[in-house]
Design an enzyme around this catalytic site. Structure first.
Site, PDB file in Angstrom:
ATOM      1  N   TYR A 177       0.843  -1.212   0.000  1.00 39.69           N
ATOM      2  CA  TYR A 177       0.000   0.000   0.000  1.00 39.69           C
ATOM      3  C   TYR A 177       0.872   1.254   0.000  1.00 39.69           C
ATOM      4  O   TYR A 177       0.680   2.172  -0.811  1.00 39.69           O
ATOM      5  CB  TYR A 177      -0.916  -0.024   1.218  1.00 39.69           C
ATOM      6  N   LYS A 181       1.243   4.045  -3.066  1.00 39.43           N
ATOM      7  CA  LYS A 181       0.893   5.464  -2.927  1.00 39.43           C
ATOM      8  C   LYS A 181       2.126   6.360  -3.126  1.00 39.43           C
ATOM      9  O   LYS A 181       2.003   7.484  -3.615  1.00 39.43           O
ATOM     10  CB  LYS A 181       0.239   5.709  -1.566  1.00 39.43           C
TER      11      LYS A 181
HETATM   12  P1  NAP Z   1     -13.304   2.101   0.794  1.00 32.83           P
HETATM   13  O1  NAP Z   1     -14.420   2.546   1.677  1.00 32.83           O
HETATM   14  O2  NAP Z   1     -12.775   0.724   0.928  1.00 32.83           O
HETATM   15  O3  NAP Z   1     -13.747   2.378  -0.708  1.00 32.83           O
HETATM   16  C1  NAP Z   1     -12.901   2.018  -1.771  1.00 32.83           C
HETATM   17  C2  NAP Z   1     -13.595   2.355  -3.062  1.00 32.83           C
HETATM   18  O4  NAP Z   1     -12.710   1.989  -4.132  1.00 32.83           O
HETATM   19  C3  NAP Z   1     -14.894   1.562  -3.250  1.00 32.83           C
HETATM   20  O5  NAP Z   1     -15.823   2.359  -3.915  1.00 32.83           O
HETATM   21  C4  NAP Z   1     -14.434   0.411  -4.123  1.00 32.83           C
HETATM   22  O6  NAP Z   1     -15.453  -0.158  -4.917  1.00 32.83           O
HETATM   23  C5  NAP Z   1     -13.449   1.166  -5.008  1.00 32.83           C
HETATM   24  N1  NAP Z   1     -12.604   0.260  -5.769  1.00 32.83           N
HETATM   25  C6  NAP Z   1     -11.725  -0.664  -5.315  1.00 32.83           C
HETATM   26  N2  NAP Z   1     -11.157  -1.315  -6.348  1.00 32.83           N
HETATM   27  C7  NAP Z   1     -11.699  -0.785  -7.472  1.00 32.83           C
HETATM   28  C8  NAP Z   1     -11.538  -1.026  -8.853  1.00 32.83           C
HETATM   29  N3  NAP Z   1     -10.709  -1.957  -9.313  1.00 32.83           N
HETATM   30  N4  NAP Z   1     -12.250  -0.264  -9.730  1.00 32.83           N
HETATM   31  C9  NAP Z   1     -13.090   0.685  -9.294  1.00 32.83           C
HETATM   32  N5  NAP Z   1     -13.330   0.932  -8.005  1.00 32.83           N
HETATM   33  C10 NAP Z   1     -12.623   0.210  -7.103  1.00 32.83           C
HETATM   34  O7  NAP Z   1     -12.040   3.042   0.984  1.00 32.83           O
HETATM   35  P2  NAP Z   1     -11.909   4.629   1.152  1.00 32.83           P
HETATM   36  O8  NAP Z   1     -11.343   4.873   2.484  1.00 32.83           O
HETATM   37  O9  NAP Z   1     -13.146   5.315   0.717  1.00 32.83           O
HETATM   38  O10 NAP Z   1     -10.714   4.869   0.114  1.00 32.83           O
HETATM   39  C11 NAP Z   1     -10.796   5.776  -0.963  1.00 32.83           C
HETATM   40  C12 NAP Z   1      -9.402   6.286  -1.257  1.00 32.83           C
HETATM   41  O11 NAP Z   1      -8.929   7.028  -0.128  1.00 32.83           O
HETATM   42  C13 NAP Z   1      -8.371   5.189  -1.513  1.00 32.83           C
HETATM   43  O12 NAP Z   1      -7.557   5.552  -2.604  1.00 32.83           O
HETATM   44  C14 NAP Z   1      -7.569   5.167  -0.229  1.00 32.83           C
HETATM   45  O13 NAP Z   1      -6.269   4.707  -0.423  1.00 32.83           O
HETATM   46  C15 NAP Z   1      -7.609   6.621   0.159  1.00 32.83           C
HETATM   47  N6  NAP Z   1      -7.330   6.880   1.560  1.00 32.83           N
HETATM   48  C16 NAP Z   1      -8.156   6.421   2.533  1.00 32.83           C
HETATM   49  C17 NAP Z   1      -7.840   6.673   3.867  1.00 32.83           C
HETATM   50  C18 NAP Z   1      -8.698   6.175   4.991  1.00 32.83           C
HETATM   51  O14 NAP Z   1      -8.332   6.404   6.171  1.00 32.83           O
HETATM   52  N7  NAP Z   1      -9.830   5.515   4.723  1.00 32.83           N
HETATM   53  C19 NAP Z   1      -6.696   7.423   4.206  1.00 32.83           C
HETATM   54  C20 NAP Z   1      -5.884   7.892   3.183  1.00 32.83           C
HETATM   55  C21 NAP Z   1      -6.215   7.617   1.871  1.00 32.83           C
HETATM   56  P3  NAP Z   1     -16.254  -1.514  -4.483  1.00 32.83           P
HETATM   57  O15 NAP Z   1     -17.415  -1.058  -3.652  1.00 32.83           O
HETATM   58  O16 NAP Z   1     -16.640  -2.119  -5.779  1.00 32.83           O
HETATM   59  O17 NAP Z   1     -15.291  -2.362  -3.694  1.00 32.83           O
END
Ligand code: NAP
Length: 253
Positions: free
Chosen positions: A172, A176
């Site tokens: 991961y 990133k």
């Molecule tokens: P999440 O709730 O797990 O949501 C992930 C999203 O990505 C879901 O809509 C998922 O779709 C989609 N996804 C995964 N693989 C995909 C693919 N191959 N094609 C299209 N869509 C796909 O996670 P989140 O926290 O919202 O994460 C969103 C972004 O924020 C990520 O890039 C993550 O690295 C970043 N981020 C998150 C945090 C945190 O604390 N949560 C912190 C820093 C950065 P499905 O529903 O189909 O699985």
């Protein structure tokens, strides 16, 4: 998608917008007046998310888009081009963290997991951005936001004072860090255009990404975390490019 939209309102595509941070970003962009295209790899889930925004009066339409499927990106670009003729905002939000369930110390250098992580978090961004670039070039003010994380900061990984110092998630974190390098490279490649490219850390967000305990442990609701992402997606003409920021300001690379 629909043909009824305001010519002057931004057209924004958010990948992985069917849930989590992506949906919150889409809502914020919609509230700012954008027509929001809800990227989702499952068509029904993307439509459900878009419908939930339309119910509150926003302009939101689903786009089936698995970022790891090149043909999806090409088809999405064709549809957006046919419907709107341009794209103003691309938020590369879709991301995965397979190491959440078993950190690397427990499953060292799991190659399949590295490949899967990079496939979505880096190559997916490259594929979608490449497909959308011609449409972004047709915008007078194209904006690309790569949703990154402080955990991708090499400086942070080496800082014993960082709250993330003990986290060993090299697939991961590496994906990133590479995404951040893409931000820098793309911003240089596009320096003579009106397209701005930036990496954003949304903070530690209450979503499903970090595993079953993440929502309870994370301090920041998705609605709040979405603000900095949306702000960078709606930067003015004098906005920065090639930067890495969170809600507090610049993040060290
Ligand atoms: P999440 O709730 O797990 O949501 C992930 C999203 O990505 C879901 O809509 C998922 O779709 C989609 N996804 C995964 N693989 C995909 C693919 N191959 N094609 C299209 N869509 C796909 O996670 P989140 O926290 O919202 O994460 C969103 C972004 O924020 C990520 O890039 C993550 O690295 C970043 N981020 C998150 C945090 C945190 O604390 N949560 C912190 C820093 C950065 P499905 O529903 O189909 O699985």
């Amino acid at each position: 998608m629909t043909t009824s939209y305001d010519d002057n309102a931004p057209i924004a595509l958010v990948t992985g917008a069917n849930r989590g941070l992506g949906l919150a970003v889409a809502r914020r962009l919609g509230e700012a007046g954008a027509t929001v295209l809800i990227g989702g790899r499952d068509a029904a889930s993307a439509e459900d998310a878009a419908a939930s925004l339309r119910e509150t009066g926003l302009k939101a339409w689903p786009v089936t888009l698995d970022v790891t499927v090149d043909a999806d990106a090409a088809a999405a670009a064709d549809r957006i081009g046919d419907e709107y003729g341009r794209l103003d905002v691309l938020v590369n939000n879709a991301g995965i963290l397979p190491e959440a369930t078993a950190p690397d110390l427990e499953r060292p250098l799991d190659l399949a997991r590295f490949r899967a992580t990079f496939e979505t978090n880096l190559f997916g961004v490259v594929a979608v951005t490449r497909a959308m670039l011609p449409l972004l070039r047709r915008s007078g003010a194209g904006r690309i936001v790569n949703v990154s994380t402080t955990m991708g900061s090499l400086t942070d990984q080496l800082d014993p004072r960082s709250p993330y110092f003990g986290l060993v998630l090299p697939a991961y974190q590496g994906s990133k860090a590479a995404l951040n390098a893409l931000t820098i490279g793309l911003s240089k490649s596009l320096a003579d255009t009106s397209i701005l490219v930036n990496s954003v850390c949304p903070g530690w967000v209450q979503t499903d990404l970090g595993g079953p305990d993440n929502r309870a442990a994370a301090p920041t609701p998705a609605e709040k975390a979405a603000r900095i992402v949306a702000d960078m997606a709606l930067l003015g003409a004098d906005g920065a490019s090639g930067t890495f920021v969170d809600a507090a300001g610049p993040v060290a690379w």
